[in-house]
Enzyme design. Structure first.
Site, short mmCIF file in Angstrom:
data_model
loop_
_atom_site.label_atom_id
_atom_site.label_comp_id
_atom_site.label_asym_id
_atom_site.label_seq_id
_atom_site.Cartn_x
_atom_site.Cartn_y
_atom_site.Cartn_z
N GLY A 18 0.83 -1.19 0.00
CA GLY A 18 0.00 0.00 0.00
C GLY A 18 0.87 1.24 0.00
O GLY A 18 2.10 1.15 0.03
N ASP A 130 -9.67 6.39 7.13
CA ASP A 130 -9.35 5.91 5.78
C ASP A 130 -10.17 4.65 5.46
O ASP A 130 -9.61 3.64 5.03
CB ASP A 130 -7.85 5.63 5.64
CG ASP A 130 -7.41 5.55 4.19
OD1 ASP A 130 -8.08 6.16 3.32
OD2 ASP A 130 -6.41 4.88 3.90
#
Length: 419
Positions: A18, A130
């Site tokens: 990520g 998030d």
């Protein structure tokens, strides 16, 4: 060869990457674990490391069936890592990429699970910041739920807050993933629990439609839409579910449901949604099939003109984190961006730019739509001309008959005048 993480853990295999770091399959004193190793530039930030240690108690204390628990936080030289429970399954983004959209019952069940996890986090004073499909894991080992859904767990708690240090972002930066950012974040307000509800409602919309309500194009345009546009109804969605979505996507944070309310409302709707197939809608701006009229005539606008032979991307592919791989969508990128100025946020029509369409319907403004409009105009013009011709001929005949009655000598068969 195993990589040592601190004194108690070993990382064996990369499970995923990520923008904030890499997730490894690891081993600890109590068995298999998942280890999120943050990027080296983050690990070298002493202010972030201090914040990391301060958050330890809050993160370790967050235990819930729909939250991926953090077992340990490791600070060791250049290594900064979160040690988490290992979930045997996949993430929601992978399932979406495979299926494009989910049946409403399955989508509602998954989001209800995540809302339960958020309820526990918010009660403990933790805001995720998030929420997106990449951070929702599906447990393939457990029993199936409504609509054949797997148990959903929310992961990556604390990462956004750790990265969002005052020195790193100050008051002029945005931390988050553009497609899922609440409007108050875009406007520079501090994140509260309601930002997670907005993001989760965006995820629900995406599970149903196959695309996010305000995504697509340059990240700056996405941020502006969150502030200036209202969400447009999805064709075929039950009204009860749509009203729930509208409430949780409200621009005003106080108008949104709280996490426990969202979970309860979604579970109440499950019997209504049972057996419904996935929605059949087209994404705003989606390309037409190659054999469709005007399919190759109008590429989607992007950050620059496409060169000959290059594929046209539907969504922005601009990596917002230096060194990150280009993403197919803003939904894939967690980053820091400049807060737009008020005049930048004021532009754009409200609720008109990205209206979903029933499958097969032409996109407003597209070549296919313009061709249909031209055909209608030609047909109307031809009809108007024909009508005008008929009216004109009728008027001429009527006028000729009146003149003949009034002046017999003017007719072809009139008798000659006498001298």
């Amino acid at each position: 060869m195993a990589r040592k993480i601190g004194s108690r853990y070993a990382a064996h295999q990369i499970l995923g990457r990520g923008s904030a770091g890499t997730v490894w399959l690891g081993e600890g004193p109590e068995g298999p674990v998942a280890i999120k190793l943050l990027r080296e530039d983050l690990a070298s930030d002493q202010e972030l490391v201090g914040r990391f240690v301060q958050e330890r108690t809050a993160l370790l204390g967050l235990e819930h069936p729909h939250v991926v628990s953090v077992r340990d936080l490791v600070v060791d030289g250049n290594d900064l890592a979160l040690v988490m429970d290992l979930v045997r399954g996949t993430d929601l983004r992978t399932r979406l990429d495979r299926e494009r959209r989910l049946a409403p019952e399955s989508a509602a069940a998954i989001v209800a699970d995540v809302a339960d996890g958020l309820a526990a986090a918010h009660a403990a004073g933790v805001v995720h910041r998030d929420v997106k499909p990449e951070n929702v894991l599906l447990d393939m080992q457990g029993p199936l739920g409504p609509g054949g859904s797997h148990r959903a767990l929310l992961t990556d708690f604390g990462v956004a807050k750790l990265i969002d240090t005052p020195r790193r972002t100050r008051a002029s930066k945005i931390i988050g993933t553009p497609d899922y950012l609440a409007p108050e974040i875009v406007e520079g307000l501090p994140p509260r629990a309601s930002v997670d509800i907005y993001a989760l409602a965006t995820v629900l919309y995406e599970l149903l439609a196959g695309f996010t309500p305000f995504g697509g194009g340059h990240p700056g345009a996405v941020l502006r839409r969150h502030v200036t546009e209202t969400v447009v109804p999805l064709p075929g969605i039950p009204d009860e579910l749509w009203q729930l979505l509208v409430q949780c996507l409200a621009k005003a944070p106080a108008s949104r449901l709280r996490a426990p309310e969202l979970a309860a409302r979604l579970r109440e709707l499950l019997p209504l949604l049972a057996g419904m197939p996935p929605l059949d809608v087209d994404e705003p701006g989606a390309e037409q099939p190659e054999d469709a009229p005007g399919a190759a005539e109008e590429p989607e606008p992007g950050p620059g003109p496409a060169r000959s032979g290059e594929p046209v991307r539907r969504r922005g592919a601009i990596p917002l984190v230096p060194g990150a791989r280009p993403a197919g969508s803003n939904r894939d990128t967690h980053t820091s961006m400049r807060v737009p100025a008020p005049d930048e946020l004021a532009g754009g029509a409200r609720g008109t730019a990205r209206a979903p369409r029933a499958s097969g319907a032409p996109r407003p403004g597209s070549a296919r739509n313009r061709a249909a409009v031209r055909r209608r105009r030609v047909a109307l013009s031809a009809g108007a001309l024909a009508l005008a011709a008929v009216v004109g001929v009728g008027a001429w005949l009527a006028t000729s008959g009146d003149d003949a009655d009034a002046n017999p000598q003017d007719t072809k068969h009139s008798a000659p005048a006498t001298p």
